[in-house]
Each structure stands twice: as C-alpha cells, then as structure tokens.
Design a protein around this motif. Structure first.
Motif, PDB file in Angstrom:
ATOM      1  N   GLN A   2       0.821  -1.192   0.000  1.00 52.89           N
ATOM      2  CA  GLN A   2       0.000   0.000   0.000  1.00 52.89           C
ATOM      3  C   GLN A   2       0.865   1.256   0.000  1.00 52.89           C
ATOM      4  OE1 GLN A   2      -3.075   0.231  -0.506  1.00 52.89           O
ATOM      5  NE2 GLN A   2      -3.995  -1.725   0.012  1.00 52.89           N
ATOM      6  N   ASP A   3       0.266   2.358  -0.501  1.00 51.06           N
ATOM      7  CA  ASP A   3       1.002   3.618  -0.561  1.00 51.06           C
ATOM      8  C   ASP A   3       0.694   4.492   0.644  1.00 51.06           C
ATOM      9  OD1 ASP A   3      -1.618   4.231  -1.088  1.00 51.06           O
ATOM     10  OD2 ASP A   3      -1.196   5.431  -2.890  1.00 51.06           O
ATOM     11  N   TYR A   4       0.297   3.870   1.744  1.00 51.48           N
ATOM     12  CA  TYR A   4       0.003   4.642   2.954  1.00 51.48           C
ATOM     13  C   TYR A   4       0.310   3.815   4.198  1.00 51.48           C
ATOM     14  CZ  TYR A   4      -4.422   2.013   3.260  1.00 51.48           C
ATOM     15  OH  TYR A   4      -5.368   1.021   3.355  1.00 51.48           O
ATOM     16  N   ILE A   5       0.368   4.523   5.324  1.00 52.76           N
ATOM     17  CA  ILE A   5       0.674   3.931   6.622  1.00 52.76           C
ATOM     18  C   ILE A   5      -0.458   4.265   7.591  1.00 52.76           C
ATOM     19  CG2 ILE A   5       2.244   4.055   8.614  1.00 52.76           C
ATOM     20  CD1 ILE A   5       4.457   4.871   6.614  1.00 52.76           C
ATOM     21  N   VAL A   6      -0.865   3.313   8.385  1.00 54.27           N
ATOM     22  CA  VAL A   6      -1.751   3.568   9.519  1.00 54.27           C
ATOM     23  C   VAL A   6      -0.860   3.667  10.757  1.00 54.27           C
ATOM     24  CG1 VAL A   6      -3.594   2.688  10.986  1.00 54.27           C
ATOM     25  CG2 VAL A   6      -3.734   2.399   8.496  1.00 54.27           C
ATOM     26  N   ALA A   7      -0.904   4.802  11.426  1.00 52.15           N
ATOM     27  CA  ALA A   7      -0.085   5.034  12.621  1.00 52.15           C
ATOM     28  C   ALA A   7      -0.984   5.394  13.793  1.00 52.15           C
ATOM     29  CB  ALA A   7       0.928   6.143  12.365  1.00 52.15           C
ATOM     30  N   THR A   8      -0.457   5.258  14.993  1.00 52.04           N
ATOM     31  CA  THR A   8      -1.260   5.541  16.178  1.00 52.04           C
ATOM     32  C   THR A   8      -0.363   6.042  17.303  1.00 52.04           C
ATOM     33  OG1 THR A   8      -2.976   4.634  17.644  1.00 52.04           O
ATOM     34  CG2 THR A   8      -1.132   3.181  17.095  1.00 52.04           C
ATOM     35  N   SER A   9      -0.915   6.084  18.507  1.00 56.41           N
ATOM     36  CA  SER A   9      -0.158   6.487  19.686  1.00 56.41           C
ATOM     37  C   SER A   9      -0.168   5.353  20.701  1.00 56.41           C
ATOM     38  CB  SER A   9      -0.770   7.741  20.319  1.00 56.41           C
ATOM     39  OG  SER A   9      -1.978   7.409  20.977  1.00 56.41           O
ATOM     40  N   SER A  10       0.641   5.491  21.727  1.00 62.99           N
ATOM     41  CA  SER A  10       0.691   4.450  22.755  1.00 62.99           C
ATOM     42  C   SER A  10      -0.629   4.336  23.512  1.00 62.99           C
ATOM     43  CB  SER A  10       1.834   4.718  23.733  1.00 62.99           C
ATOM     44  OG  SER A  10       1.662   5.950  24.401  1.00 62.99           O
ATOM     45  N   THR A  11      -1.487   5.365  23.432  1.00 66.47           N
ATOM     46  CA  THR A  11      -2.775   5.316  24.129  1.00 66.47           C
ATOM     47  C   THR A  11      -3.803   4.438  23.431  1.00 66.47           C
ATOM     48  OG1 THR A  11      -3.372   7.404  23.069  1.00 66.47           O
ATOM     49  CG2 THR A  11      -2.521   7.523  25.305  1.00 66.47           C
ATOM     50  N   SER A  12      -3.433   3.798  22.331  1.00 63.46           N
ATOM     51  CA  SER A  12      -4.324   2.776  21.755  1.00 63.46           C
ATOM     52  C   SER A  12      -4.324   1.528  22.629  1.00 63.46           C
ATOM     53  CB  SER A  12      -3.887   2.415  20.330  1.00 63.46           C
ATOM     54  OG  SER A  12      -2.596   1.829  20.342  1.00 63.46           O
ATOM     55  N   ASP A  13      -3.379   1.443  23.568  1.00 64.27           N
ATOM     56  CA  ASP A  13      -3.289   0.345  24.529  1.00 64.27           C
ATOM     57  C   ASP A  13      -3.222  -1.025  23.871  1.00 64.27           C
ATOM     58  OD1 ASP A  13      -3.267   2.256  26.458  1.00 64.27           O
ATOM     59  OD2 ASP A  13      -5.226   1.797  27.307  1.00 64.27           O
ATOM     60  N   LEU A  14      -2.690  -1.070  22.653  1.00 66.86           N
ATOM     61  CA  LEU A  14      -2.466  -2.341  21.978  1.00 66.86           C
ATOM     62  C   LEU A  14      -1.139  -2.929  22.434  1.00 66.86           C
ATOM     63  CD1 LEU A  14      -3.608  -1.318  18.390  1.00 66.86           C
ATOM     64  CD2 LEU A  14      -4.744  -2.994  19.876  1.00 66.86           C
ATOM     65  N   PRO A  15      -0.995  -4.239  22.397  1.00 67.84           N
ATOM     66  CA  PRO A  15       0.285  -4.846  22.786  1.00 67.84           C
ATOM     67  C   PRO A  15       1.388  -4.454  21.811  1.00 67.84           C
ATOM     68  CG  PRO A  15      -1.474  -6.489  22.707  1.00 67.84           C
ATOM     69  CD  PRO A  15      -2.013  -5.252  22.057  1.00 67.84           C
ATOM     70  N   ARG A  16       2.571  -4.236  22.332  1.00 68.36           N
ATOM     71  CA  ARG A  16       3.706  -3.888  21.484  1.00 68.36           C
ATOM     72  C   ARG A  16       3.944  -4.961  20.415  1.00 68.36           C
ATOM     73  NH1 ARG A  16       8.101  -0.356  22.314  1.00 68.36           N
ATOM     74  NH2 ARG A  16       9.821  -0.755  20.864  1.00 68.36           N
ATOM     75  N   GLU A  17       3.738  -6.220  20.794  1.00 67.15           N
ATOM     76  CA  GLU A  17       3.957  -7.320  19.845  1.00 67.15           C
ATOM     77  C   GLU A  17       3.037  -7.189  18.637  1.00 67.15           C
ATOM     78  OE1 GLU A  17       5.453  -8.296  23.761  1.00 67.15           O
ATOM     79  OE2 GLU A  17       3.452  -7.655  23.070  1.00 67.15           O
ATOM     80  N   TRP A  18       1.786  -6.806  18.879  1.00 66.73           N
ATOM     81  CA  TRP A  18       0.840  -6.661  17.758  1.00 66.73           C
ATOM     82  C   TRP A  18       1.257  -5.489  16.879  1.00 66.73           C
ATOM     83  CZ3 TRP A  18      -2.238  -3.185  15.374  1.00 66.73           C
ATOM     84  CH2 TRP A  18      -3.181  -3.675  14.484  1.00 66.73           C
ATOM     85  N   LEU A  19       1.616  -4.380  17.487  1.00 69.96           N
ATOM     86  CA  LEU A  19       2.025  -3.200  16.724  1.00 69.96           C
ATOM     87  C   LEU A  19       3.234  -3.510  15.847  1.00 69.96           C
ATOM     88  CD1 LEU A  19       1.636  -0.620  19.610  1.00 69.96           C
ATOM     89  CD2 LEU A  19       0.235  -0.669  17.535  1.00 69.96           C
TER      90      LEU A  19
END
Length: 301
Positions: A9-26
């Motif tokens: 894809q020609d784009y990136i989905v980015a977020t912040s640490s407050t998404s509270d997702l596991p680092r492994e998933w990110l």
C-alpha cells in the motif's frame, strides 16, 4: 519505530501508545506509534506499550508510586509525522479523542506544518472519539482493511463510519484517582468511598468519559457492565466484531466478564484480555476494568 508498513500500500496507519495495543501486535503489523511520556515518583519515562511495563506500573501504584502523565507537544508530533512522510507514503494517524487530551490540538498543528512541507502527499489526523482499547479496536480494524488491499480513502471512510460504533464501558475501584484528575469532587470521592460506590462509565458519541450509573459495590458494577454489553450486542452483527477487555491489575474480574459473555453468547468471535495502558491507568488507578466492542450505537445502558 518502523518506517516500512510491510505492505504494498502507498500509505501507513499510525497511532499512539494510548491505543493500549500490545507492542507485539504493533510490531507484527508494522504500525508506527508515538509514545506518551509519564513520570513515576518524578522519574521521566516513555510508554513503550509493553505488557511487562504495564504490570509493573500497577504493581507500583498499589505500593504508593505517584504517576503523572504529560501531553505530547507539537514538536514531538512534527518529528514523528515527518519521519513517516519521508517514507514517501500517505499517513492516516489515529489518536485518542480530542475531548480527552489537548495532544490532539498539538497533533493537528504539527500536521499543518507537515502539509506545507509535503504538498504532494496526505497526512490525515482523525478525531476518533475513542480512547484506550476503543482506539485499539479502531486501529486494528483500519489495519485489517489496509492489509486486505483497501485504499487510503476507503480505510479512512471505514474509520469515520465505524468509530462511533465502538462501545467503551468502564468501572474503577478507587475514586481518589478520578478526584485527582478532576472527574469527581473531593466530597463525592469521600462519600463514594465510605458507601463503597463504584461508578460505571462509558464514552458517548462526543468522545468524553461520562458516569452512567453508581453501583453499590464492585460486583454490582461488573454485573451492570455485563448487562449493558449483552444489551448492546442483541441483534447486532459486524464482520469486524471482536472484544477487548483491559484491566489494571484485576485479571480475575476481566476473566469473569469474559466467561459471562461467552456463556450468553457462545457464538461471539474473539474475546481478548490484556493490561490497560500506562496513560489511562495513571488517571484511573489499579482496579479499572474496561470492555470495548462493536455495537449498533453508543448508549449509556
């Protein structure tokens, strides 16, 4: 931070640490994230989204550690966004609700400067109206659709169409943390503690955090959350459906909610349990239990 999202894809989905997702998933899905900072007894740290760090934080809070969080300033956002735009890709950035943090204003200010420097590409900062695991579900959904081959505009439209269909239900164990953050008054915290009052909260469409019920006792609050979840799910189906149960050092309560939902809805898709993130946890304290899932509409009860 990974500058290559690992797809064609020609784009990136980015977020912040407050998404509270596991680092492994990110890391597995190549999702760049910007870290909020916090202090523990005055010692400055960065939220690295690690499960170990989250558990250690709540253990320390139970022993009396003082945690304070900070907003992300405009310059930090600018540097983060610039590093992503230098990959040559467009960027969709998902952070927590504008009403929950002034950081959103700083992100938009930084995005304006980025737009002037990279006029041939797009950086979109979305007001998600979500927090914590609700934001996490939105990020996971956006990445799922991106990895399925959908375009930047399609994924952005999907986020806009679904962000208010993510339910957020919480209860806290200690009102003093909400008092410190200005969510309840000193008198309310004192009376609530004396009467064993446990507030049940949710996030309405506006992206704030509202009290919808004051339950007498922890188990009554958990039952209220269970009943509200089952009411929300009645007759509702979503191809993206899943549930995140995040807890602040109260795994037994998280498992109780999971078991009750699974008993009533054995056909329900994945129900994942994880630790609440550092930033939200610093404001709510140990004992917070939060549940996030897709629903037809957000409603108090």
């Amino acid at each position: 931070m990974n500058k290559d999202n690992g797809t064609s894809q020609d784009y990136i989905v980015a977020t912040s640490s407050t998404s509270d997702l596991p680092r492994e998933w990110l890391e597995e899905h190549h999702v760049p994230f910007i870290s909020y900072s916090f202090t523990v007894n005055g010692d400055l740290r960065q939220d690295d989204c690690s499960e170990e760090g989250r558990r250690a934080m709540f253990s320390g809070m139970r022993k009396g550690d003082d945690l304070r969080t900070s907003m992300i300033n405009e310059y930090t956002y600018y540097e983060f966004f610039k590093s992503l735009m230098e990959t040559g890709k467009n960027v969709l950035f998902l952070d927590m609700s504008e009403k929950m943090s002034v950081s959103y204003v700083n992100a938009n200010s930084a995005a304006g400067k980025i737009a002037a420097e990279f006029p041939d590409r797009t950086l979109r900062v979305l007001d998600t109206r979500c927090i914590s695991g609700g934001l996490g579900l939105l990020v996971m959904g956006a990445v799922k659709h991106m990895e399925a081959g959908e375009s930047f505009e399609q994924v952005t439209e999907w986020c806009e169409a679904n962000k208010l269909k993510i339910a957020h239900r919480f209860t806290v164990d200690d009102l003093n943390y909400l008092k410190r953050g200005g969510r309840v008054s000193n008198a309310s915290a004192l009376v609530g503690s004396l009467l064993n009052i446990k507030p049940v909260l949710y996030v309405p469409d506006g992206g704030t955090l509202d009290v919808v019920k004051k339950a007498r006792g922890r188990h009554a609050a958990l039952r209220q959350i269970r009943d509200s979840i089952l009411s929300d799910l009645e007759g509702f189906e979503s191809p993206d459906q899943q549930m995140l149960i995040l807890h602040a050092d109260c795994l037994e309560d998280a498992e109780w909610i999971k078991d009750k939902i699974r008993a009533e809805r054995p056909d329900f898709p994945e129900i994942a349990i994880g630790s609440l993130g550092v930033v939200i946890g610093a404001h709510t304290g140990p004992g917070l239990l939060a549940v996030f899932y897709y629903c037809g509409e957000r409603k108090p009860m």
